[in-house]
Write a protein that holds these residues in place. Structure first.
Motif, PDB file in Angstrom:
ATOM      1  N   VAL D 186       0.852  -1.188   0.000  1.00 29.61           N
ATOM      2  CA  VAL D 186       0.000   0.000   0.000  1.00 29.61           C
ATOM      3  C   VAL D 186       0.893   1.245   0.000  1.00 29.61           C
ATOM      4  N   ASN D 187       0.305   2.406  -0.033  1.00 30.88           N
ATOM      5  CA  ASN D 187       1.063   3.651  -0.109  1.00 30.88           C
ATOM      6  C   ASN D 187       1.969   3.841   1.132  1.00 30.88           C
ATOM      7  N   ILE D 188       3.011   4.613   0.961  1.00 35.11           N
ATOM      8  CA  ILE D 188       3.919   4.976   2.049  1.00 35.11           C
ATOM      9  C   ILE D 188       3.123   5.557   3.232  1.00 35.11           C
ATOM     10  N   ASP D 189       3.341   5.033   4.417  1.00 36.61           N
ATOM     11  CA  ASP D 189       2.707   5.505   5.664  1.00 36.61           C
ATOM     12  C   ASP D 189       1.205   5.235   5.729  1.00 36.61           C
ATOM     13  N   ASN D 190       0.676   4.424   4.806  1.00 34.01           N
ATOM     14  CA  ASN D 190      -0.768   4.191   4.776  1.00 34.01           C
ATOM     15  C   ASN D 190      -1.184   3.047   5.694  1.00 34.01           C
TER      16      ASN D 190
ATOM     17  N   LEU E 176      -1.145   3.125  -6.192  1.00 33.22           N
ATOM     18  CA  LEU E 176      -0.711   3.286  -4.798  1.00 33.22           C
ATOM     19  C   LEU E 176      -1.454   4.428  -4.115  1.00 33.22           C
ATOM     20  N   ILE E 183      -7.433  -1.800  -1.357  1.00 27.35           N
ATOM     21  CA  ILE E 183      -6.633  -2.121  -2.537  1.00 27.35           C
ATOM     22  C   ILE E 183      -5.180  -2.293  -2.134  1.00 27.35           C
TER      23      ILE E 183
ATOM     24  N   TYR H 162      -0.297  11.990  -0.077  1.00 21.38           N
ATOM     25  CA  TYR H 162       0.937  11.849   0.724  1.00 21.38           C
ATOM     26  C   TYR H 162       1.717  10.664   0.183  1.00 21.38           C
ATOM     27  N   GLY H 163       2.867  10.418   0.747  1.00 22.03           N
ATOM     28  CA  GLY H 163       3.677   9.274   0.325  1.00 22.03           C
ATOM     29  C   GLY H 163       3.992   9.304  -1.160  1.00 22.03           C
ATOM     30  N   ALA H 164       3.587   8.246  -1.856  1.00 24.33           N
ATOM     31  CA  ALA H 164       3.929   8.113  -3.266  1.00 24.33           C
ATOM     32  C   ALA H 164       3.129   9.035  -4.187  1.00 24.33           C
TER      33      ALA H 164
END
Ligand SMILES: Nc1ncnc2c1ncn2[C@@H]1O[C@H](COP(=O)(O)O)[C@@H](O)[C@H]1O
Ligand SMILES: Nc1ncnc2c1ncn2[C@@H]1O[C@H](COP(=O)(O)O)[C@@H](O)[C@H]1O
Ligand SMILES: Nc1ncnc2c1ncn2[C@@H]1O[C@H](COP(=O)(O)O)[C@@H](O)[C@H]1O
Ligand SMILES: Nc1ncnc2c1ncn2[C@@H]1O[C@H](COP(=O)(O)O)[C@@H](O)[C@H]1O
Ligand SMILES: [Mg+2]
Ligand SMILES: [Mg+2]
Ligand SMILES: [Mg+2]
Ligand SMILES: [Mg+2]
Ligand SMILES: [Mg+2]
Ligand SMILES: [Mg+2]
Ligand SMILES: [Mg+2]
Ligand SMILES: [Mg+2]
Lengths: 205, 205, 205, 205, 205, 205, 205, 205
Positions: D186-190, E176, E183, H162-164
């Motif tokens: 999943v996304n960074i820090d998610n 992402l 997801i 945020y993140g990616a």
């Protein structure tokens, strides 16, 4: 062709004729020679003029060994690879270290997804004097080995992978950010540089 | 807190209270302690509970030295920096190596644009047992020193610079692509990692 | 085909027929012509219709010299390269400067890892009126030469390298972040642009 | 506010007043509520109008639990973190999964550089029904756990690190290129997204 | 070759002989085998020594099915693709899931620019037990399906596209950052990984 | 403090005390001094100890002018900026060139979207001996001016812009890829470097 | 095959047989057809089954024109290119707009380094109803034209260039950051998209 | 301040005094004025000298409306946003279009993860004359709307996420690679540019 006792030739981007000429000239001075990134075709051309040249196909190296250096077989360099596709780079490192006069041991295909195969090598990892860890994809092997070994670990990211590996970038960044101390990194696919540095370290006393 | 004889604490991202508590606990076991990326405020809090803690302001390190390790003053680690702004990272490396029991010498502000100031240090560079080269901006110092030294060179890119230095990326890529063999690279601004690895190498025999 | 006395044709991405036709037409006006990134095949086609066309194989340039410009042999442009693989780009710069009426001297294969070979050229570096520094990999040569020369230095990053050189990005960033003042940078592999600018500067008075 | 039985509010980028108003309105409908990335100040404002709101400081979550869902305590989600700095993201995942009606167990600070601390958790890893692996820096924990577990592994890269971690990019690429199958990212820090997906998987039958 | 009941071989970067030898050896142990990224030439070589090998041309997979696992035809995995060019990756996922004993349904060419063709599949999307969404270019399909389905969605970005798709980076980042919860994402073009993870999830109870 | 007759101090990253001390020491040797990236606070501290120090607020420069160099007012350097936000960098270049003994003219706010305001300056552009073009956003001004001027053009990308300007990257890449010959580029926001190089070129004869 | 009156087929990544079959089927319904990124070989196969198919070699387009749409010759779309290498993309845009029933005029090879050739087209630029600007390298043409035209400008970056053009990234970023208002950008090399959008705008009233 | 009937001031990077002075001067010429990226503080300063200035807080715009342009209320511009956090950018676009004399309708918070809320707006989408789609995170809304509308769609990526999301890069790449034709993209967060272009298109006939 500057440092150490073996003359080094980087063949990538040179023609077969150029490689042949350079190696022939060096051989006249009775130097040991290491030609990296050499194709089989280059080897054939070199062999025609330097009879004692040898070819390490997997490693893509041509070697000419004169004045064999003495080897301290107690202190060995351990070369490890995560996957089978990383073996060419691992071999470039291993053969480089060998021609520079080091005992080298190899443990290949011990990626971290099968942690037990790696742990089975614990003793070897602890006995090694210097370690070279070669890995593509996510390059995680460097961190695990870095945590197990008390000796210096040289990490070599490879361009093996696809998609978001971005030609080795993923492994490179991973190794640079390793949470294990005592690790240093060389360029993507730079087996030669790792072997060279491992040899320097291994021969310190 | 895993490798080597000194316990290491990474303070960045921790609160003053957390750092104080961790160092206090470790000090009870009579361990030598190295706390990196520590603010002055953290030091004050630690000092209140661990009387023999010391602060290295430039290096942003707190150290607690118990059981001083013996130092082989013949074999020294040479820490070099290109600019004055790189000195904090260089000091992080130098003090790390010192607390781990190494003789350390420093040569700062010898960037390659003034090549003679660097060449004046030739003797020291040749005598050093391990070299740490700290540089931001274009990071060229690593290549020049790498060519002069026969011993291992650990290159530390720094985030010093602006514009297209992209937070140290320029120096990092430069060092990874160094035309000098025998160089390995650690993360941007990772003086600790360089000092740790240099210590491991320096103590091999 | 806009500036200066020589008409310039960029052959990359054009067909052999297109290059032949353009050069033929320009030759009718009795212009000097410089065709860059030209294959041997393009040269053969051009030669068939413009008898005094010449080919510079290494530089991949076709030149047609009419109305030879006077050359001030006192003021020379010094073209330097770090490695042998950088020579094609260096030659593109050198021949470009020559056809535009400049005295050019060449010093190749003086990468910074062998700093003495570079220092041996100190006198030439100090005498040059304009300097072109061509380097791939980590591009450190630009900084060292920039520190030695008081005259303008034009830095040309090349795509020579592998792995984290990312097609010349490492050398480009390195040169842009050079700690030496008096340096400016052109596009990766842009030998022509460097030669052109060096010529403009060299002919100022 | 679209999927699942708990209403979700993403507080980042909203004002304290906006968050207070949204949560108050949702609470009127007797919904369970999960407010992510909530500051303590937001919590105080919410608490003033919704008496049963609770704050999870580490996770930065506000929760309002109505209609407690039944929990199958046999099937648990295991949330693991590599470092202590990764705990806030891990807690975001853990509390999210809990409020959605799952049994959650936590194993923190088991980075791969200390592989034995990780192996000590082997049994828990094998018993878990779904695993969430939270790691910054080089993100290698995901690969090792992925190799040990036969169940789904959700990898969460964090922005913890410095230099070449580039805000979590290193961990993200590392996890995407994991050599272990059965992992998704999943996304960074998610942490929220990971907890949500783990809950969906854990409640399938 | 580590996890699950089918042995998996990644053929990319291996020679025809290597693939033939590996598959032959595995077949002796009566294992089911899945060889991914296999060329037709590799299949011909394998077929010569393992008679019951089959080739899935679109998916570039060689399969050898022994001990057919029982399939629960109620619980199906839905594999969706945005464009026709994404089908090879989708098929890699689908056949992977099938050989691991899952019922698989396919809905291809339902990119979001024609939202009605996608909405026509609403029932199937709601009935699926696990969903795999394969998309290149902007990868938006994952978000729309993620919003429609209550079950886990595995998103597979593909390298289909040109220009600013940067080899699949656009789709990867898009997935992402999906605004739909539930997801998770695998590597660019990693149909195998998605199929493998979907199978693990689909067989949980 | 290496090249040219003015001593240069780069203040960014130094403390007020450090800057004060360095400038004071240099002033004792009766050197002209240029301190770049200097805050007003630094100036106040310097002024207290070096009475003839001056501050150029827009350019963020402190200058101390001793031994005024003779200026050839015929040969002028033209400094151009695309937008008003680029003026600080343009002024850094302009004042640097002035203190090094050059006649400088300024043409600001002539971005290419208003091509007539730029064309109105045609005469000045043609008369200038060296040109410095300062532009952020898309940096197109460099190409247009490069096409109009026969003399050397030094392009300075700035970090002015937002979104996809990525801190000046857009302007930098744009300038490196300029279709006009005779242009060279310095680092993002490096007004000093451009002024220094322009001065060197302007004083050649 | 979704929008507008002409059916569109994207041939890249499809086989010759697939393209032939799709076009043949569409032709049966008497649709106008536009097949983009089509090779000559694809055209030959299509021509064999659809007699009135035509090939636009430069644009790499196959067209089948049925039911010719009425054209308003007063309102024309102006397609401009910076270099000759950009013409294929410009032609893709131009022919796309033509088959959709628009008057199209072309002005090629008017890069900004020769600003007068561009200014000579002022009248045409002011009369055009919609403008398409196609440029690689630094993409500056879009900004200059954007400043001259009061009507909508669609900018198409191309992958023409080398080195730091990074496959069209430089031109793309440049156009996105244009200082001229009234410009919008499509994907690198996406002549089709630009022609399609220009047609939609041109036919509004 | 170059194109169209309203004078535009970009306040970001300017001081309060500069903005006040510029707006005051323009107001004297009785121009309509649009000041973008204006803080409340700037507004207060402007209001003190230009009594009919108005502030649009969400959009961060100062407007001064003189000579109200006639509005064709039949032809409206539809401004859509995916999330609530995208509203400031959407409002910048909407108010820009309004002051330039267009009827504007707004549909906010219709992200694709809740496809039905979006489909409920189908009629409005089909009736709109020009559409502006504002979205951060994965930016998928542009593709879905692009497929539903036959009129021009201007996509505005935002830096929300945020993140990616890398500051809006994910949404930008997503929109550039949209599988829907008839879409063009402006810079990240560039609501003004989108409103300006939409106005130009909307007023064509
Ligand atoms: N400056 C530093 N940079 C990178 N790693 C560090 C640094 N300082 C300490 N470490 C590592 O961080 C570990 C301690 O982390 P922690 O347990 O979070 O305090 C040590 O074992 C070191 O390996
Ligand atoms: N920490 C988080 N990271 C990513 N998405 C989140 C997070 N918290 C909530 N969300 C999503 O944001 C939506 C609510 O957004 P909003 O309506 O702006 O409050 C929820 O439905 C979730 O899908
Ligand atoms: N604004 C600037 N940008 C880049 N380099 C600079 C700048 N100002 C000064 N320098 C360089 O920095 C050197 C002085 O650095 P320092 O010794 O750290 O003060 C000078 O010799 C210049 O070459
Ligand atoms: N050169 C092109 N670049 C981008 N999109 C295109 C191009 N040509 C066609 N398309 C789009 O591709 C769709 C057809 O794709 P396909 O069904 O795969 O042939 C059309 O509706 C267009 O929207
Ligand atoms: Mg270790
Ligand atoms: Mg060396
Ligand atoms: Mg110099
Ligand atoms: Mg597993
Ligand atoms: Mg869902
Ligand atoms: Mg010029
Ligand atoms: Mg305009
Ligand atoms: Mg549409």
């Amino acid at each position: 062709i500057r440092q150490g006792f073996a003359e080094v030739v980087f063949c990538q981007g040179k023609t077969v004729e150029q490689v042949q000429a350079i190696v022939q000239r060096l051989a006249e001075y009775n130097h040991s020679i290491l030609a990296t990134r050499a194709s089989k075709e280059m080897y054939t051309a070199v062999k025609a003029v330097v009879a004692d040249a040898e070819y390490h196909e997997l490693a893509r190296l041509i070697t000419v060994e004169r004045q064999k250096p003495p080897v301290d077989s107690e202190r060995f360099i351990l070369v490890m690879s995560a996957g089978t596709s990383d073996i060419p780079v691992a071999e470039e490192a291993a053969v480089t270290a060998e021609i520079m006069g080091n005992e080298v041991r190899r443990v290949y295909d011990v990626g971290v997804a099968g942690i037990h195969r790696l742990l089975d090598q614990r003793q070897l990892i602890e006995q090694a004097n210097v370690l070279i860890v070669v890995a593509g994809m996510e390059g995680a092997l460097a961190s695990v080995v870095g945590g197990m070994a008390a000796k210096p670990v040289i990490a070599v990211p490879t361009s093996i992978g696809y998609g978001a590996s971005f030609g080795g970038l993923a492994a490179l960044l991973s190794m640079l950010n390793s949470c294990a101390a005592g690790i240093a990194v060389v360029n993507i696919d730079n087996g030669f540089g790792a072997g060279r540095l491992a040899s320097i370290i291994n021969q310190m006393r």
